[in-house]
Design a protein around this motif. Sequence first.
Motif, PDB file in Angstrom:
ATOM      1  N   GLY A   1     -83.362   1.253 -62.323  1.00 10.19           N
ATOM      2  CA  GLY A   1     -82.432   1.833 -61.137  1.00 10.19           C
ATOM      3  C   GLY A   1     -83.243   2.579 -60.365  1.00 10.19           C
ATOM      4  N   THR A   2     -82.665   3.160 -59.686  1.00  5.20           N
ATOM      5  CA  THR A   2     -83.548   4.134 -58.658  1.00  5.20           C
ATOM      6  C   THR A   2     -83.753   5.350 -59.336  1.00  5.20           C
ATOM      7  OG1 THR A   2     -81.409   5.089 -57.621  1.00  5.20           O
ATOM      8  CG2 THR A   2     -82.305   3.139 -56.305  1.00  5.20           C
ATOM      9  N   LYS A   3     -84.705   5.993 -58.613  1.00 10.26           N
ATOM     10  CA  LYS A   3     -85.202   6.994 -59.164  1.00 10.26           C
ATOM     11  C   LYS A   3     -84.215   8.361 -59.067  1.00 10.26           C
ATOM     12  CE  LYS A   3     -89.107  10.485 -58.749  1.00 10.26           C
ATOM     13  NZ  LYS A   3     -90.369  10.791 -58.171  1.00 10.26           N
ATOM     14  N   PRO A   4     -84.004   8.925 -60.358  1.00  8.69           N
ATOM     15  CA  PRO A   4     -82.634  10.119 -60.209  1.00  8.69           C
ATOM     16  C   PRO A   4     -83.442  11.090 -59.286  1.00  8.69           C
ATOM     17  CG  PRO A   4     -82.992   9.369 -62.355  1.00  8.69           C
ATOM     18  CD  PRO A   4     -84.323   8.800 -61.713  1.00  8.69           C
ATOM     19  N   GLN A   5     -82.220  11.592 -58.606  1.00  8.28           N
ATOM     20  CA  GLN A   5     -82.740  12.846 -57.749  1.00  8.28           C
ATOM     21  C   GLN A   5     -83.033  13.958 -58.670  1.00  8.28           C
ATOM     22  OE1 GLN A   5     -79.590  13.885 -54.890  1.00  8.28           O
ATOM     23  NE2 GLN A   5     -80.684  15.219 -53.967  1.00  8.28           N
ATOM     24  N   ASP A   6     -83.877  14.894 -58.057  1.00  8.47           N
ATOM     25  CA  ASP A   6     -84.464  16.008 -58.771  1.00  8.47           C
ATOM     26  C   ASP A   6     -85.041  15.518 -60.182  1.00  8.47           C
ATOM     27  OD1 ASP A   6     -83.820  17.613 -56.529  1.00  8.47           O
ATOM     28  OD2 ASP A   6     -81.882  18.060 -57.377  1.00  8.47           O
ATOM     29  N   PHE A   7     -85.430  14.429 -60.415  1.00 11.36           N
ATOM     30  CA  PHE A   7     -86.183  14.177 -61.766  1.00 11.36           C
ATOM     31  C   PHE A   7     -87.344  15.188 -62.171  1.00 11.36           C
ATOM     32  CE2 PHE A   7     -89.223  11.967 -64.335  1.00 11.36           C
ATOM     33  CZ  PHE A   7     -88.488  11.672 -65.473  1.00 11.36           C
ATOM     34  N   GLU A   8     -88.075  15.368 -61.137  1.00 12.11           N
ATOM     35  CA  GLU A   8     -89.173  16.201 -61.344  1.00 12.11           C
ATOM     36  C   GLU A   8     -88.627  17.672 -61.841  1.00 12.11           C
ATOM     37  OE1 GLU A   8     -88.829  14.558 -58.838  1.00 12.11           O
ATOM     38  OE2 GLU A   8     -90.484  13.209 -59.031  1.00 12.11           O
ATOM     39  N   ARG A   9     -87.470  18.061 -61.514  1.00 11.39           N
ATOM     40  CA  ARG A   9     -86.960  19.540 -61.878  1.00 11.39           C
ATOM     41  C   ARG A   9     -86.412  19.517 -63.345  1.00 11.39           C
ATOM     42  NH1 ARG A   9     -83.316  22.024 -58.105  1.00 11.39           N
ATOM     43  NH2 ARG A   9     -83.897  23.837 -59.145  1.00 11.39           N
TER      44      ARG A   9
ATOM     45  N   ILE B   1     -80.106   7.706 -67.735  1.00 15.11           N
ATOM     46  CA  ILE B   1     -80.816   8.807 -67.889  1.00 15.11           C
ATOM     47  C   ILE B   1     -80.105  10.032 -67.404  1.00 15.11           C
ATOM     48  CG2 ILE B   1     -82.664  10.214 -66.780  1.00 15.11           C
ATOM     49  CD1 ILE B   1     -84.084   7.579 -66.103  1.00 15.11           C
ATOM     50  N   LEU B   2     -80.024  11.012 -68.404  1.00 17.29           N
ATOM     51  CA  LEU B   2     -79.158  12.320 -68.248  1.00 17.29           C
ATOM     52  C   LEU B   2     -80.146  13.408 -68.213  1.00 17.29           C
ATOM     53  CD1 LEU B   2     -76.338  11.624 -71.043  1.00 17.29           C
ATOM     54  CD2 LEU B   2     -76.286  11.004 -68.804  1.00 17.29           C
ATOM     55  N   MET B   3     -79.915  14.226 -67.432  1.00 22.82           N
ATOM     56  CA  MET B   3     -80.968  15.088 -67.091  1.00 22.82           C
ATOM     57  C   MET B   3     -80.289  16.568 -67.176  1.00 22.82           C
ATOM     58  SD  MET B   3     -83.041  13.964 -63.589  1.00 22.82           S
ATOM     59  CE  MET B   3     -81.560  14.118 -62.795  1.00 22.82           C
ATOM     60  N   LYS B   4     -81.267  17.531 -67.880  1.00 18.86           N
ATOM     61  CA  LYS B   4     -80.535  18.851 -67.859  1.00 18.86           C
ATOM     62  C   LYS B   4     -81.603  19.595 -67.017  1.00 18.86           C
ATOM     63  CE  LYS B   4     -79.956  23.061 -70.785  1.00 18.86           C
ATOM     64  NZ  LYS B   4     -80.731  23.895 -70.169  1.00 18.86           N
ATOM     65  N   CYS B   5     -81.124  19.936 -65.821  1.00 21.20           N
ATOM     66  CA  CYS B   5     -81.789  20.826 -64.930  1.00 21.20           C
ATOM     67  C   CYS B   5     -81.409  22.331 -65.063  1.00 21.20           C
ATOM     68  CB  CYS B   5     -81.180  20.438 -63.680  1.00 21.20           C
ATOM     69  SG  CYS B   5     -81.537  18.843 -63.012  1.00 21.20           S
ATOM     70  N   PRO B   6     -82.537  23.008 -64.365  1.00 16.28           N
ATOM     71  CA  PRO B   6     -82.474  24.319 -64.626  1.00 16.28           C
ATOM     72  C   PRO B   6     -81.342  25.080 -64.143  1.00 16.28           C
ATOM     73  CG  PRO B   6     -84.728  23.834 -63.501  1.00 16.28           C
ATOM     74  CD  PRO B   6     -83.666  22.603 -63.687  1.00 16.28           C
TER      75      PRO B   6
ATOM     76  N   VAL C   1     -89.516  28.788 -63.285  1.00 17.30           N
ATOM     77  CA  VAL C   1     -90.993  28.310 -63.097  1.00 17.30           C
ATOM     78  C   VAL C   1     -90.788  27.162 -62.915  1.00 17.30           C
ATOM     79  CG1 VAL C   1     -93.192  28.419 -63.631  1.00 17.30           C
ATOM     80  CG2 VAL C   1     -91.877  30.590 -64.017  1.00 17.30           C
ATOM     81  N   GLU C   2     -91.410  26.491 -61.932  1.00 15.35           N
ATOM     82  CA  GLU C   2     -91.694  24.901 -61.618  1.00 15.35           C
ATOM     83  C   GLU C   2     -93.135  24.454 -61.909  1.00 15.35           C
ATOM     84  OE1 GLU C   2     -90.485  21.082 -59.017  1.00 15.35           O
ATOM     85  OE2 GLU C   2     -89.580  23.118 -58.376  1.00 15.35           O
TER      86      GLU C   2
END
Length: 136
Positions: free
Chosen positions: A83-91, A111-116, A124-125
Amino acid sequence: MKKSAIIGLITIAMCVGFLVSLNADTSTYATFAEAAKDAREFHVMGYWEKSKGTYYDAEKDANHFAFYMKDQNGALGKVVYNGTKPQDFERSEKLVLIGEMKSGTFYASKILMKCPSKYNNDLVEVKQDGKVEKYN
């Protein structure tokens, strides 16, 4: 005993059996090692290994995203998501992958992401180039 009472008890017993069977198949998070043992769908929780980077080339194949993740035990595993790269994956702070392991690679269907939290004052990033940015 009346027929209606017997039918009611049988119906209740069947409903309880059905609910127990639903809960029997739910599991907690697995590791890459556990997912490699069985060819079924697992939930693996972990952290993106930032030092390994990501692979995503939208021009070549927009539905292929690959990266490395450390699971809860610290084992490093390659992950491929069709699939496409999830938005805000790096965060993202934590990742939960849903999928299965094939030939040493975890193929994620979700892919489930827990974002800050936006309410975290001391966020801090750390970027791939090693620079640190602090957000207030």
